[in-house]
Design an enzyme around this catalytic site. Sequence first.
Site, PDB file in Angstrom:
ATOM      1  CB  CYS A   1      -0.840   0.110   1.266  1.00 59.68           C
ATOM      2  SG  CYS A   1      -1.642  -1.393   1.768  1.00 59.68           S
TER       3      CYS A   1
ATOM      4  CG  ASN B   1       0.264  -5.744   5.067  1.00 52.78           C
ATOM      5  OD1 ASN B   1      -0.562  -5.660   5.972  1.00 52.78           O
ATOM      6  ND2 ASN B   1       0.276  -6.752   4.203  1.00 52.78           N
TER       7      ASN B   1
HETATM    8  C1  LIG Z   1      -4.217  -6.156   3.829  1.00 52.30           C
HETATM    9  C2  LIG Z   1      -4.160  -4.672   4.191  1.00 52.30           C
HETATM   10  C3  LIG Z   1      -2.773  -4.160   3.897  1.00 52.30           C
HETATM   11  C4  LIG Z   1      -2.498  -4.182   2.430  1.00 52.30           C
HETATM   12  C5  LIG Z   1      -1.041  -4.296   2.181  1.00 52.30           C
HETATM   13  O1  LIG Z   1      -0.226  -3.558   2.711  1.00 52.30           O
HETATM   14  N1  LIG Z   1      -0.709  -5.289   1.351  1.00 52.30           N
HETATM   15  C6  LIG Z   1       0.680  -5.602   1.073  1.00 52.30           C
HETATM   16  C7  LIG Z   1       0.886  -7.083   1.045  1.00 52.30           C
HETATM   17  S1  LIG Z   1       2.521  -7.387   1.471  1.00 52.30           S
HETATM   18  O2  LIG Z   1       2.892  -6.606   2.637  1.00 52.30           O
HETATM   19  O3  LIG Z   1       3.348  -7.055   0.309  1.00 52.30           O
HETATM   20  O4  LIG Z   1       2.579  -8.848   1.771  1.00 52.30           O
HETATM   21  C8  LIG Z   1      -4.477  -4.398   5.654  1.00 52.30           C
HETATM   22  C9  LIG Z   1      -4.526  -2.884   5.916  1.00 52.30           C
HETATM   23  C10 LIG Z   1      -5.545  -2.675   7.057  1.00 52.30           C
HETATM   24  C11 LIG Z   1      -5.877  -4.083   7.520  1.00 52.30           C
HETATM   25  C12 LIG Z   1      -7.164  -4.328   8.320  1.00 52.30           C
HETATM   26  C13 LIG Z   1      -7.146  -3.453   9.585  1.00 52.30           C
HETATM   27  C14 LIG Z   1      -8.364  -3.735  10.479  1.00 52.30           C
HETATM   28  C15 LIG Z   1      -8.448  -5.234  10.869  1.00 52.30           C
HETATM   29  C16 LIG Z   1      -7.306  -5.593  11.799  1.00 52.30           C
HETATM   30  C17 LIG Z   1      -7.404  -7.068  12.243  1.00 52.30           C
HETATM   31  O5  LIG Z   1      -6.296  -7.350  13.056  1.00 52.30           O
HETATM   32  C18 LIG Z   1      -7.375  -7.974  11.025  1.00 52.30           C
HETATM   33  C19 LIG Z   1      -8.472  -7.629  10.052  1.00 52.30           C
HETATM   34  C20 LIG Z   1      -8.466  -6.148   9.610  1.00 52.30           C
HETATM   35  C21 LIG Z   1      -9.792  -5.911   8.851  1.00 52.30           C
HETATM   36  C22 LIG Z   1      -7.231  -5.824   8.718  1.00 52.30           C
HETATM   37  C23 LIG Z   1      -7.192  -6.682   7.450  1.00 52.30           C
HETATM   38  C24 LIG Z   1      -5.921  -6.389   6.583  1.00 52.30           C
HETATM   39  O6  LIG Z   1      -4.787  -6.806   7.279  1.00 52.30           O
HETATM   40  C25 LIG Z   1      -5.825  -4.895   6.218  1.00 52.30           C
HETATM   41  C26 LIG Z   1      -6.961  -4.563   5.273  1.00 52.30           C
END
Ligand SMILES: C[C@H](CCC(=O)NCCS(=O)(=O)O)[C@H]1CC[C@H]2[C@@H]3CC[C@@H]4C[C@H](O)CC[C@]4(C)[C@H]3C[C@H](O)[C@]12C
Length: 324
Positions: free
Chosen positions: A2, A79
Amino acid sequence: MCTAAVYKTKDFYFGRTLDYDFSYGEEVVITPRSYAFHFRNAEVMERHYAVIGMAHVEGDYPLYYDAVNERGLGMAGLNFVGNAQYRKAVQGKDNVATFEFIPWILVQCATVREARERLARLNLTEDSFNRDLPVAQLHWIIADREETIVIEAVKEGMKIYDNPVGVLTNNPPFGQQLFQLNNYMQLSPKEPRNHFSEKLSLRSYSRGMGALGLPGDLSSPSRFVRAVFTKMNSVSGNSEAESVSQFFHILGSVEQQRGCCEVGDGKYEITVYTSCCNADKGIYYYTTYENRQITAIDMQKEDLEGNQLIKFPLVQGEQIKMQN
Ligand SMILES: C[C@H](CCC(=O)NCCS(=O)(=O)O)[C@H]1CC[C@H]2[C@@H]3CC[C@@H]4C[C@H](O)CC[C@]4(C)[C@H]3C[C@H](O)[C@]12C
């Protein structure tokens, strides 16, 4: 991955791209002032600032990914896999679960300065929301129109960085991200001059050559440099339309097209959505991978005194305007 960014014209804008290979089912959610906020390790908060942002709602609880409050403070979680480390609750600290962190700050702080005071007593705990939603490994950007900071809970403890560039991506830790900008100080939006050798008559044969060497890939450090370069050199008008448009163009420099970042057999990371909040006015603008028309929700048009979450499912599908 992100990318989050801030941008200031007449008003203050705050937003992010959310890149992933699937969606948790998010929507734009307004938390009005009388929604009773229950925290794991703190008293229930019956009255607080209203908040608008992107969240996954689970059991009537808004799990915010990014949001702004009615005072113009914004916060987003990105993340930070492999580096984030949270702790057990301890006495004498404000123990806050990571999924509560965004609301905990935004419902009670008007500025980054106030947030800093809260952060001094903060202990981010390893509590998960429930068994189906394990703890996400994140770091956070908090910003108002005056300043931006980054919060990272790592092995050594909690780090709070000043963020002079107003951009955050993912790994490595923020200090390293900032440092690597030194590698790119020769990049420029201007036409380059020959510093290579006076003995050679080198010339610029294309526009844009001043930024040759700007990394073009989708890795987190590369997106960081690219977003910072784009944002720091950004020029736009002051109006709402010009500012919002330019903001989406800034984040457009780091968006992910399906197919370019494989994360498993046949699975690809894409920019699921891009957001831009006018933090001064409480307007949340967004586009999604499938719908590139900008959609907006104005929190001031809702009853912010209420006690129920106000939810707006994302408008999906391309909205193509036929011209003939
Ligand atoms: C996946 C996203 C980050 C995207 C990213 O950066 N992708 C890089 C991939 S990589 O780094 O290259 O591998 C993150 C950002 C915010 C997060 C939510 C925060 C609230 C809640 C917290 C709870 O504890 C777990 C569930 C929950 C809904 C979370 C789900 C998921 O974790 C979300 C969407």
